[in-house]
Write a protein that holds these residues in place. Structure first.
Motif, PDB file in Angstrom:
ATOM      1  N   LYS A 197       0.822  -1.223   0.000  1.00 47.08           N
ATOM      2  CA  LYS A 197       0.000   0.000   0.000  1.00 47.08           C
ATOM      3  C   LYS A 197       0.849   1.262   0.000  1.00 47.08           C
ATOM      4  N   PRO A 241     -13.092   6.655   3.583  1.00 48.49           N
ATOM      5  CA  PRO A 241     -12.041   6.811   4.592  1.00 48.49           C
ATOM      6  C   PRO A 241     -12.143   5.709   5.642  1.00 48.49           C
ATOM      7  N   ASN A 292     -10.715   4.216   9.513  1.00 48.22           N
ATOM      8  CA  ASN A 292      -9.885   4.361  10.711  1.00 48.22           C
ATOM      9  C   ASN A 292     -10.067   3.141  11.590  1.00 48.22           C
ATOM     10  N   ASN A 293      -9.371   3.131  12.708  1.00 44.22           N
ATOM     11  CA  ASN A 293      -9.438   2.008  13.635  1.00 44.22           C
ATOM     12  C   ASN A 293      -8.974   0.699  12.992  1.00 44.22           C
ATOM     13  N   GLN A 294      -7.990   0.793  12.112  1.00 43.13           N
ATOM     14  CA  GLN A 294      -7.466  -0.415  11.484  1.00 43.13           C
ATOM     15  C   GLN A 294      -6.765  -1.285  12.519  1.00 43.13           C
ATOM     16  N   LYS A 295      -6.575  -2.557  12.158  1.00 42.32           N
ATOM     17  CA  LYS A 295      -5.747  -3.425  12.985  1.00 42.32           C
ATOM     18  C   LYS A 295      -4.284  -3.052  12.729  1.00 42.32           C
ATOM     19  N   THR A 296      -3.469  -3.186  13.770  1.00 44.23           N
ATOM     20  CA  THR A 296      -2.053  -2.878  13.603  1.00 44.23           C
ATOM     21  C   THR A 296      -1.424  -3.732  12.506  1.00 44.23           C
ATOM     22  N   HIS A 297      -1.835  -5.015  12.442  1.00 45.53           N
ATOM     23  CA  HIS A 297      -1.206  -5.928  11.492  1.00 45.53           C
ATOM     24  C   HIS A 297      -1.876  -5.888  10.118  1.00 45.53           C
ATOM     25  N   PRO A 343      -2.909  -2.880   7.909  1.00 48.01           N
ATOM     26  CA  PRO A 343      -3.145  -1.491   7.505  1.00 48.01           C
ATOM     27  C   PRO A 343      -4.017  -1.456   6.252  1.00 48.01           C
ATOM     28  N   ARG A 344      -4.970  -0.536   6.208  1.00 45.69           N
ATOM     29  CA  ARG A 344      -5.812  -0.396   5.020  1.00 45.69           C
ATOM     30  C   ARG A 344      -6.299   1.036   4.957  1.00 45.69           C
ATOM     31  N   GLY A 345      -6.299   1.612   3.759  1.00 46.93           N
ATOM     32  CA  GLY A 345      -6.664   3.013   3.664  1.00 46.93           C
ATOM     33  C   GLY A 345      -7.358   3.369   2.366  1.00 46.93           C
ATOM     34  N   VAL A 354      -0.935 -13.147   6.546  1.00 49.63           N
ATOM     35  CA  VAL A 354       0.525 -13.248   6.484  1.00 49.63           C
ATOM     36  C   VAL A 354       1.183 -12.942   7.829  1.00 49.63           C
ATOM     37  N   HIS A 355       0.524 -12.085   8.623  1.00 50.04           N
ATOM     38  CA  HIS A 355       1.098 -11.758   9.935  1.00 50.04           C
ATOM     39  C   HIS A 355       1.062 -12.972  10.855  1.00 50.04           C
ATOM     40  N   ARG A 374      -0.104  10.414  -5.216  1.00 48.63           N
ATOM     41  CA  ARG A 374       1.081   9.582  -5.408  1.00 48.63           C
ATOM     42  C   ARG A 374       1.517   9.541  -6.864  1.00 48.63           C
ATOM     43  N   ARG A 429       9.723 -10.437  10.479  1.00 42.09           N
ATOM     44  CA  ARG A 429       8.932  -9.803  11.537  1.00 42.09           C
ATOM     45  C   ARG A 429       9.789  -9.374  12.708  1.00 42.09           C
ATOM     46  N   MET A 469      -2.919   7.287   6.553  1.00 41.72           N
ATOM     47  CA  MET A 469      -4.025   6.982   5.650  1.00 41.72           C
ATOM     48  C   MET A 469      -4.380   5.503   5.801  1.00 41.72           C
ATOM     49  N   CYS A 470      -3.377   4.684   6.049  1.00 44.80           N
ATOM     50  CA  CYS A 470      -3.603   3.239   6.135  1.00 44.80           C
ATOM     51  C   CYS A 470      -3.353   2.680   7.531  1.00 44.80           C
ATOM     52  N   HIS A 471      -2.309   3.186   8.190  1.00 48.51           N
ATOM     53  CA  HIS A 471      -1.972   2.652   9.512  1.00 48.51           C
ATOM     54  C   HIS A 471      -2.787   3.362  10.586  1.00 48.51           C
ATOM     55  N   ARG A 472      -3.064   2.643  11.656  1.00 45.79           N
ATOM     56  CA  ARG A 472      -3.676   3.299  12.789  1.00 45.79           C
ATOM     57  C   ARG A 472      -2.612   4.164  13.466  1.00 45.79           C
ATOM     58  N   GLU A 525      -2.817  -0.554  19.436  1.00 45.56           N
ATOM     59  CA  GLU A 525      -3.970  -1.439  19.266  1.00 45.56           C
ATOM     60  C   GLU A 525      -4.817  -1.402  20.537  1.00 45.56           C
ATOM     61  N   GLU A 585     -10.499   4.359  17.707  1.00 45.66           N
ATOM     62  CA  GLU A 585     -10.233   5.538  16.869  1.00 45.66           C
ATOM     63  C   GLU A 585     -11.478   6.038  16.170  1.00 45.66           C
ATOM     64  N   ALA A 633     -10.117  10.826   7.214  1.00 45.61           N
ATOM     65  CA  ALA A 633      -8.668  10.772   7.232  1.00 45.61           C
ATOM     66  C   ALA A 633      -8.114  12.189   7.176  1.00 45.61           C
TER      67      ALA A 633
END
Lengths: 252, 400, 165
Positions: free
Chosen positions: A144, A168, A170-175, A177-179, A190-191, B115, C66, C113-116, C120, C124, C130
Motif C-alpha cells: 500500500k 475513509p 480508521n481504527n485499522q488493525k495494527t497488522h 493497515p488499510r486506507g 501473512v502476519h 502519489r 517480523r 491513511m492506512c496505519h492506525r 492497538e 479511533e 482521514a
C-alpha cells in the motif's frame, strides 16, 4: 527500478550495530568452552523471513462446507478489520461465500472464494508500480506504500478477489493497515503465517467442526495439505488460465 | 499559389468567452476531484465490479483521439499530401493537448492522485499499463520535437519528414498499447482479444480526425479565418473511410466471438440482451457513429458540403463515446464465469450483471478533461504560429 | 536600502535573542515517552527514523521479516500521546506525537491513511475522516487561520519588544 529491490539498506555504518542486534534475535550463541560454540537457530517457530522453499496454500473441501455457515468470512473480517456496511458492491470483501447450484442436477453446494494466491498472478503482471507483488513463499500482497489506486489489478483478477477502498478508514488493525484509495485483498493472514500460525478463516472453520479449509505448505510432501492433494481429486478455479493458484478446491 | 502564413489567433471577445467557459469546466472538474478525494470513490457510481467508470471512458476517448489527431500531420509529412501541410502544426498541437487532457483525467481519478510521483518513478515493466505511461511520455516528447522542426527556421524538410515518420510509428505503438490494456486482460470475456489493438488503431484514426475537424472548424470560426469547402469535403471522405474501418474491425471482433460457444453469453449480452449496452452498441456506436455519417458523406449533394463533414464528425464523436462506453463499462458489467455449469450466488453478487450509474463528479471530471484538452489547443493557437491565416482552397494543387 | 538592512538585522536579532533566552511558544511540545530511552539517543532517531522505518517496513512486508526494530507499532508502544483528559489521541489531534514535530517542520506524513495512529486497543472511530481530507473541513480551516493569526501576532510582538529594547 521495480519496487522489488527497494529493500536495499540505507547507507551508513550505523546500521551494523542494528543488524547485529537483529541477527542476535534469531541466533543464540553460547560459548561452552574455548573453541566449542553452540549455535541455536530460531528459538520460536517464527521465521526470520519468508522461506523461498515454501508455497503456502489452502485446500477447500466444498463437500464439508456448510452453505448456511459463514464463520470464515466473519473471522476474516474480525481479524483484518474490514466491515460489511450493507453495500455489497462497494464494501471490501476479502473472502466471500459462494453458493453453487448445479444447473442440471439442482444440487446445491457452497465454498469460500478469496485471493487464490496464483503462482502466475495477473494482478502482479499488470500493476504499473509493482505494488502488487508475490512473496517468495507464494503469498500475493498489495504494497500500500506504492499502490496508486488505479484498479488495473481488479480488472485483471479472474476471481474478483480484490476490493478498492471506497471510503475513509480508521481504527485499522495494527497488522492489517488499510486506507482509502488503495486496493486490498486476502493476505493469507501473512502476519500469522510469519509467526508460525494459520489463517483466521482456517481456524474458524476448524472451530465449527466442518474443517472444510486446510492450510499448509504445498511444497512439503509430508504436510497434511500436500498429502490430501496427492490422494484426492482436486481442482483450481479457472484452470484454463494456467495460473496455478495456491488455493485448491475439492468436491465442487 | 498563395504562401501559407501562420499567425497566432487574435484575442477576440468570442475567444475570451470560450476560454472562460472552458476554464469553468476545468474548475468544476477540480472541485469534483477534491470532493471525491475527501469522501472516497463512494460518491462516484464506480464500485468493486465497475472499477473503471465514466472518467475512464472520457480518458480513453481523449487518448485514442490524441493519436488520431496526428493523422493530418502524418498525411502531410509521411504521405506527402500537400493538401494537409498547412494543418500539420495544428494537428501536432491537438494530439499533444488531447493526450494531456486524457491523462489528466486518468491521474485525477486515481485512488491516490497524490502519489503521481510514485507512478512516474516506479515502473513494473511487465505491466502494459507501465508501458503505456512510457509511450505517453515518448509521444509528447516526439511530437514536441516534430512541432519544433516544423516551426523552427532553417530545418531541412527531410528532417521534418523523418521525425514525422517516427511520430507516426510511435502513435501506432501508442494506440496498440491502449488497445492492449484491454486486449491483454485474459480473465474477462469482454476483452482478451488481440483484435483490440487494431480496433483501437482504427478507432483512433476515426475519432481523432473527427475531433480535429471540429477543432479546426471551431478555431477558424473563432478567429474569422476561412476554411475551404474542398478541404472540408476531403477530410469528410477520409473520415468516412476511417469510420468504415472501425465498423469492419467491430464486425470481425463480434463475428469471431459469435463463432465460439464460449463467448456466446457475452455476445448475447452486447448484441441483444444487454439493455443500455445493447442500445448504445446498435444505436450509438453502429448507427450514429458509423452508418449514418458514412451515408451522409456519400450523399451525392449534401455530402459535398462542408456541413456534411462537420455533422459527420459530430456523429463520429458521439458514436465513439458510445463505443468506448460499451467496451469499458459493458466489458466489466458482464460477469466472469468462475464456476462453469453452476448458478452462482454470493454476497458479492457473483454471476449477475453489474450495476453502474454514473454520478455527477465523474461526469464533471470527464468534461473537465475535454475542456483541458480544448483549452490547451486554443492556448497553443493563441501563443504559437500554428494556424494558417487562411485555409482556402486556393492553395490546393490539382493532384489533390 | 538602509531600512531593509536594518529590518533584516532586527529580525535576525529577534531570532537569536529568542533562541538564546527561552524557546518560543511555537516550539514543538514533544509529548513525553514511556519505556526505556533509545540506546542510540534521541538525536539519532530524530535524524534517521524515516530511513529506519522505511527500511524495516520493506523487510517486513516484502520479505516477511517480523523481527525488526523500527515499526509504527513499536513507536506507539512508548510514544502514544494523550490529551489533557488522558485519552490517547489519534493523528487527527495536533497533540499526537508525530504531529508535534511534523507540524512544526511542515512535513506531511502519509502513514496514517492506512496505519492506525494509536496503539492497538484504542478506539479511533470517534475521529471522522482521514487527515488528508481536512482541506474541505471548515473546522480545520478556521483552526489554521487562528494559528496563522497567533503566529503573526507573536512574531510582531517579539519584533516590537526587540525594537523597544
Amino acid at each position: 527500478m521495480t519496487g522489488n529491490n527497494s529493500t536495499t539498506r540505507p547507507k551508513g555504518a550505523e546500521f551494523s550495530r542494528r543488524d547485529f542486534l537483529r541477527s542476535g534475535a534469531a541466533v543464540a550463541t553460547a560459548t561452552l568452552a574455548p573453541g566449542v560454540t553452540l549455535i541455536a537457530f530460531g528459538g520460536s517457530q517464527a521465521q526470520a523471513r519468508a522461506d523461498a522453499g515454501k508455497r503456502w496454500g489452502l485446500l477447500i473441501d466444498a463437500g464439508r462446507c456448510d452453505p448456511d455457515c459463514s464463520a470464515c468470512v466473519t473471522a476474516c473480517s474480525d481479524e483484518n478489520g474490514w466491515k460489511d456496511t450493507g453495500h455489497p458492491e462497494t464494501d471490501a470483501q476479502w473472502i466471500r461465500k459462494v453458493t453453487l447450484k448445479n444447473k442440471f442436477t439442482g444440487h446445491v453446494s457452497s465454498a469460500p472464494v478469496m485471493c487464490q494466491h496464483c503462482e502466475e498472478p495477473p494482478c502482479v503482471d499488470v500493476c504499473p508500480t509493482g505494488a502488487s507483488f508475490k512473496r517468495v513463499d507464494g503469498i500475493v500482497l498489495v504494497d500500500k506504500h506504492t499502490c496508486i489506486g488505479c484498479r488495473y489489478c481488479m480488472m485483471a483478477c479472474p476471481f474478483s478477489a480484490r476490493s478498492f477502498i471506497h471510503e475513509p478508514v480508521n481504527n485499522q488493525k495494527t497488522h492489517a493497515p488499510r486506507g482509502q484509495g488503495t486496493v486490498e485483498s486476502c493476505t493469507l493472514c501473512v502476519h500469522r503465517v510469519d509467526n508460525g500460525g494459520t489463517p483466521a478463516c482456517v481456524e474458524a472453520c476448524a472451530a465449527t467442526g466442518n474443517e472444510a479449509i486446510i492450510f499448509g505448505d504445498l511444497n512439503d510432501p509430508t504436510s497434511d495439505i500436500a498429502k490430501r492433494l496427492a490422494e484426492y481429486p482436486t481442482s483450481s478455479l479457472r484452470p484454463d488460465l494456467a495460473l496455478n493458484p495456491g488455493v485448491r478446491y475439492s468436491n465442487l | 499559389m498563395e504562401r501559407t502564413i501562420y499567425r497566432e489567433i487574435k484575442a477576440t471577445p468570442h475567444l475570451w468567452e470560450t476560454a472562460m467557459v472552458l476554464a469553468a469546466f476545468i474548475a468544476a472538474a477540480l472541485g469534483a476531484v477534491i470532493y471525491v478525494e475527501h469522501h472516497g470513490h463512494i460518491v462516484t457510481g464506480m464500485n468493486n465490479h465497475i472499477v473503471w467508470g465514466l472518467p475512464h471512458v472520457f480518458a480513453i476517448f481523449l487518448i485514442v483521439a490524441a493519436s488520431g489527431a496526428l493523422n493530418v500531420a502524418s498525411m502531410a509529412s509521411v504521405f506527402d499530401r500537400t493538401l494537409y501541410k498547412p494543418l500539420a502544426r495544428l494537428s501536432a498541437v491537438s494530439a499533444m493537448a488531447l493526450l494531456i487532457g486524457g491523462l489528466a483525467i486518468l491521474v485525477l481519478d486515481l485512488g491516490r492522485p497524490d502519489r503521481i510521483i510514485v507512478a512516474m518513478t516506479t515502473y513494473n515493466l511487465s505491466s502494459i499499463f507501465a508501458w503505456n505511461l512510457l509511450l505517453y511520455i515518448g509521444f509528447l516528447v516526439i511530437i514536441g520535437a516534430y512541432l519544433f522542426t516544423q516551426m523552427a527556421i532553417g530545418i531541412p524538410y527531410d528532417t521534418v519528414r523523418r521525425i514525422g515518420t517516427l511520430a507516426f510509428l510511435w502513435r501506432l505503438a501508442l494506440t496498440t498499447g491502449t488497445g492492449s490494456i484491454f486486449g491483454w486482460l485474459v480473465a474477462r470475456p469482454g476483452y482478451d482479444a488481440a483484435i483490440m489493438a487494431p480496433l483501437f488503431i482504427a478507432m483512433s484514426f476515426s475519432f481523432g480526425l473527427a475531433v480535429f475537424i471540429l477543432v479546426t472548424t471551431a478555431l477558424c470560426r473563432l478567429s474569422g479565418r476561412q476554411v475551404g469547402p474542398l478541404l472540408m469535403t476531403k477530410m469528410g471522405r477520409l473520415l468516412m473511410i476511417f469510420a468504415a474501418a472501425v465498423l469492419y474491425f467491430t464486425a470481425v471482433r463480434h463475428l469471431t466471438n459469435l463463432y465460439t460457444a464460449e463467448h456466446a453469453g457475452f455476445e448475447d449480452f452486447t448484441l441483444f440482451s444487454g439493455g443500455i449496452y445493447t442500445w448504445l452498441f446498435w444505436v450509438g456506436q453502429i448507427s450514429i457513429g458509423g452508418i449514418i455519417p458514412i451515408l451522409m458523406v456519400l450523399h451525392p449533394t449534401f455530402g459535398k458540403t462542408p456541413n456534411a463533414t462537420i455533422l459527420a464528425a459530430v456523429l463520429v464523436v458521439l458514436g465513439g463515446f458510445a463505443q468506448i462506453y460499451v467496451i469499458v463499462i459493458g466489458g466489466q458489467a458482464y460477469p466472469m464465469e468462475l464456476f462453469p455449469g453452476f448458478e452462482v450466488t454470493s454476497s458479492f453478487l457473483d454471476g449477475e450483471i453489474a450495476h453502474y450509474r454514473p454520478r455527477w463528479p465523474e461526469l464533471l471530471l470527464g468534461l473537465g478533461g475535454v475542456a483541458t484538452a480544448l483549452f490547451a489547443i486554443g492556448l497553443g493557437a493563441k501563443v504559437l504560429r500554428i494556424l494558417p491565416t487562411t485555409l482556402s482552397d486556393a492553395n490546393l494543387s490539382p493532384k489533390d | 536600502m538602509i531600512r531593509l538592512v536594518l529590518l533584516i538585522a532586527l529580525m535576525f536579532g529577534a531570532a537569536t535573542a529568542l533562541s538564546a533566552q527561552e524557546r518560543s511558544s511555537l516550539w514543538p511540545e514533544i509529548p513525553a515517552a514511556t519505556g526505556a530511552p533509545h540506546p542510540e539517543g534521541n538525536e539519532y532517531w530524530r535524524r534517521n527514523h524515516m530511513n529506519l522505518m522505511r527500511h524495516d517496513r520493506d523487510q517486513t512486508m516484502r520479505d516477511g521479516n517480523r523481527e525488526v526494530e523500527a515499526s509504527l507499532k513499536g513507536c506507539f508502544d512508548c510514544h502514544a500521546a494523550a490529551d489533557g483528559e488522558g485519552t490517547i489521541v489519534t493523528y487527527e489531534s495536533d497533540k499526537h506525537f508525530c504531529r508535534s514535530c511534523h507540524d512544526f517542520v511542515a512535513v506531511k506524513v502519509d502513514c496514517f491513511m492506512c496505519h492506525r495512529s494509536t496503539p492497538e486497543g484504542v478506539d479511533e472511530t470517534a475521529d471522522e475522516g482521514a487527515d488528508h481530507a481536512a482541506i474541505l473541513s471548515p473546522r480545520q480551516t478556521l483552526a489554521d487561520i487562528g494559528d496563522l493569526v497567533a503566529y503573526l501576532k507573536h512574531s510582531n510582538r517579539t519584533l516590537v519588544v526587540e525594537a523597544g529594547q
